[in-house]
Write a protein that holds these residues in place. Sequence first.
Motif, short mmCIF file in Angstrom:
data_model
loop_
_atom_site.label_atom_id
_atom_site.label_comp_id
_atom_site.label_asym_id
_atom_site.label_seq_id
_atom_site.Cartn_x
_atom_site.Cartn_y
_atom_site.Cartn_z
N VAL A 246 1.00 -0.87 0.01
CA VAL A 246 0.14 -0.22 -0.17
C VAL A 246 1.00 1.38 0.11
O VAL A 246 0.61 2.32 -0.37
CB VAL A 246 -0.83 -0.38 0.81
CG1 VAL A 246 -1.62 1.50 1.02
CG2 VAL A 246 -1.46 -1.75 1.20
N GLU A 247 1.83 1.19 0.87
CA GLU A 247 2.67 2.62 0.73
C GLU A 247 3.82 2.55 -0.23
O GLU A 247 4.09 3.79 -0.41
CB GLU A 247 3.70 2.40 2.31
CG GLU A 247 4.53 3.38 2.84
CD GLU A 247 3.88 4.77 2.42
OE1 GLU A 247 4.42 5.94 2.53
OE2 GLU A 247 2.79 4.83 2.95
N ALA A 248 4.11 2.00 -1.29
CA ALA A 248 5.31 1.80 -1.89
C ALA A 248 4.13 2.23 -3.47
O ALA A 248 4.35 3.19 -4.02
CB ALA A 248 5.12 -0.10 -2.91
N ASN A 249 2.57 1.29 -3.38
CA ASN A 249 1.99 2.38 -4.12
C ASN A 249 1.35 4.07 -3.91
O ASN A 249 1.57 4.91 -5.65
CB ASN A 249 0.86 1.98 -4.98
CG ASN A 249 1.05 0.43 -5.24
OD1 ASN A 249 0.31 0.29 -6.59
ND2 ASN A 249 1.15 -0.84 -4.60
N CYS A 250 1.45 3.92 -2.90
CA CYS A 250 1.14 5.66 -2.63
C CYS A 250 2.48 6.71 -3.19
O CYS A 250 1.91 7.27 -3.34
CB CYS A 250 0.67 5.24 -1.17
SG CYS A 250 0.22 7.16 -0.62
N GLN A 251 3.29 6.47 -2.10
CA GLN A 251 4.86 6.99 -2.77
C GLN A 251 5.19 7.11 -3.88
O GLN A 251 5.60 7.84 -4.36
CB GLN A 251 6.04 6.75 -1.68
CG GLN A 251 5.44 7.01 -0.32
CD GLN A 251 5.52 8.43 0.22
OE1 GLN A 251 5.98 9.14 -0.44
NE2 GLN A 251 5.00 8.69 1.16
N HIS A 252 5.11 6.49 -5.08
CA HIS A 252 5.21 6.29 -5.90
C HIS A 252 3.55 6.39 -7.53
O HIS A 252 4.71 7.23 -7.96
CB HIS A 252 5.93 4.94 -6.62
CG HIS A 252 6.48 4.34 -8.27
ND1 HIS A 252 7.09 5.37 -8.48
CD2 HIS A 252 5.83 3.78 -9.03
CE1 HIS A 252 7.62 4.86 -9.45
NE2 HIS A 252 6.94 3.79 -10.13
N PRO B 110 -5.18 -4.88 -1.46
CA PRO B 110 -4.40 -3.26 -2.36
C PRO B 110 -4.61 -3.72 -3.89
O PRO B 110 -5.04 -4.22 -4.99
CB PRO B 110 -3.73 -3.88 -2.63
CG PRO B 110 -2.92 -4.87 -1.79
CD PRO B 110 -4.53 -5.43 -1.40
N MET B 111 -5.48 -2.12 -4.49
CA MET B 111 -5.36 -1.74 -5.60
C MET B 111 -3.73 -1.52 -6.23
O MET B 111 -4.34 -0.77 -5.91
CB MET B 111 -6.59 -1.46 -6.19
CG MET B 111 -8.00 -1.86 -5.67
SD MET B 111 -9.31 -1.30 -6.04
CE MET B 111 -9.47 0.81 -5.37
N GLN B 112 -3.60 -1.71 -7.62
CA GLN B 112 -2.46 -1.13 -8.02
C GLN B 112 -2.90 0.37 -8.09
O GLN B 112 -4.60 0.25 -9.39
CB GLN B 112 -1.88 -2.19 -9.21
CG GLN B 112 -1.44 -3.08 -9.22
CD GLN B 112 -0.11 -4.01 -10.68
OE1 GLN B 112 -1.81 -5.28 -10.75
NE2 GLN B 112 0.03 -3.82 -10.92
N SER B 113 -2.31 1.06 -7.82
CA SER B 113 -2.50 2.78 -8.68
C SER B 113 -2.68 3.09 -10.04
O SER B 113 -3.91 4.34 -10.30
CB SER B 113 -2.32 3.77 -7.76
OG SER B 113 -1.96 3.27 -6.16
N ASN B 114 -2.39 2.62 -10.62
CA ASN B 114 -1.89 3.38 -12.12
C ASN B 114 -3.16 2.33 -12.65
O ASN B 114 -3.48 3.10 -14.04
CB ASN B 114 -0.54 2.70 -12.74
CG ASN B 114 0.12 1.51 -12.69
OD1 ASN B 114 -0.21 0.71 -11.03
ND2 ASN B 114 1.07 0.78 -13.72
N TYR B 115 -3.89 1.09 -12.33
CA TYR B 115 -4.86 1.15 -13.21
C TYR B 115 -6.41 1.31 -12.64
O TYR B 115 -6.89 1.05 -12.40
CB TYR B 115 -4.84 -0.52 -12.51
CG TYR B 115 -3.54 -1.45 -13.77
CD1 TYR B 115 -3.91 -1.25 -14.97
CD2 TYR B 115 -2.42 -1.42 -13.05
CE1 TYR B 115 -2.94 -1.71 -15.76
CE2 TYR B 115 -1.17 -1.75 -13.99
CZ TYR B 115 -1.92 -2.09 -15.33
OH TYR B 115 -0.89 -3.25 -16.14
N THR B 116 -6.55 2.28 -11.62
CA THR B 116 -7.57 3.25 -10.76
C THR B 116 -7.75 4.25 -11.45
O THR B 116 -6.64 5.74 -10.91
CB THR B 116 -7.39 2.81 -9.08
OG1 THR B 116 -7.21 1.43 -9.07
CG2 THR B 116 -8.21 2.89 -8.47
N ASN B 117 -9.05 4.85 -11.20
CA ASN B 117 -9.87 5.66 -11.19
C ASN B 117 -10.36 6.57 -10.23
O ASN B 117 -11.48 5.72 -10.29
CB ASN B 117 -10.25 6.31 -13.14
CG ASN B 117 -8.73 6.11 -14.12
OD1 ASN B 117 -8.13 6.48 -14.02
ND2 ASN B 117 -9.02 5.19 -15.48
#
Length: 423
Positions: free
Chosen positions: A99-105, A134-141
Amino acid sequence: MKMKNRFQRAWNELIRPAVNLNEAALLDWLGIQPGNKAINEVTYFTCLKMLSETMGKLPLKYYKSEGDGRIRADPDSGALLLMNRPNPVMSPSTFWATVEANCQHWGNAFVWVQTEFVSSGRYGGNYKIVSYWPMQSNYTNVIMDNAGIFGNAGKLYYRYCDPKSGKTYTFSQDNVMHFKTWCSFDGILGCSVQDILKTTVSGLGESQNYLNNLYTQGLTASMALQYTGDLDKKLRNALEKEYNELLTGARNAGKVVAVPVGMTLQPLNIKLTDAQFYELKKYTALQIAGAFGIKPNQINDYEKSSYANSETQQLAFLVDTMLYRLTQYEQEINFKALTERQRADGYFFKFNEKVILRTDSKSQMENLTKAVNNGIYTPNEARNLIDMPSEVGGDILIVNGNYVPLTQVGAAYKKGGDENGNS
């Protein structure tokens, strides 16, 4: 004639070069990012690693408010999931680090709270949390329903395209935990460091590429080949190619190169020390670390560090960087993972940040002894902190028997009687 043209067009299509799906221009036109170069930079990667691992090693605890303090509460099934196994394939440390890696990146991190309806009778029932994903941030709108199309104007919805199955899902904000970086201009979406410091991160990556190319060339500088006379373009290109093969590459480093009469090789030396390459790279690395809130000793910069200084930097990292992150996580978890009734009854989650402030054994024992002797910890509370079992009678606060209340300090030294004349 028409048939001939059709065959000609078909033949042209057959001999047309195939399109490379990894071509940068094509991917850019399609709006696809062909890979993220920021994470390949060692300072950027180290900062991501530090923040993600820090979140992963902080245990989540379940408490209940009691009076002016708090006590450990018996966790329900939903709390046990977050504390022990958020989903069937992830441990808590892996879950929070992801979760934190997705948030920071990417600037934002999203967690789907999966629920199922549990019937409690013929006409009743409630929803029960069964897992957290956790959902991958670059695939979430993130979509805001301003027009009230779904019946709730101003409510957020999250559309997630699963890269593994290709399916698209839509979740309401009640079923998604949304964590963001501190940098947000609308309060809804966060901004990532790689976007804000794009030129800085890119510059540090280019400096590493320059070093890689220098190693590939066998640490030899570029050279100018001087010759007498004139050569046409074809012969000049052939001459350049021949000497490039002789002079470049680690396998050619230190070899003797034969130069014909009338030709001279002149090195074009650009010294890294003259360009202050090391100083500039180090300064840029510190700038990126500072943007993440990472202290110099955490990116292996011990130039001005000592043991005591490193311990102080670790405390500053907790207060200046992680305290905000933990507060945001706890507020979002308590609102999305607990019911209104649980919050009203005083139940809440809290990360145990003390695990990153553990000292050496001697200092730890001195601190625990002082806390027990002064009635701050019970003996059993102190024993639990060092992973020792509780003992009978150890749940009572103890203090030195010579201690007296502040209002009675010095009473034993008064002469004569009290204000009523009693001796």
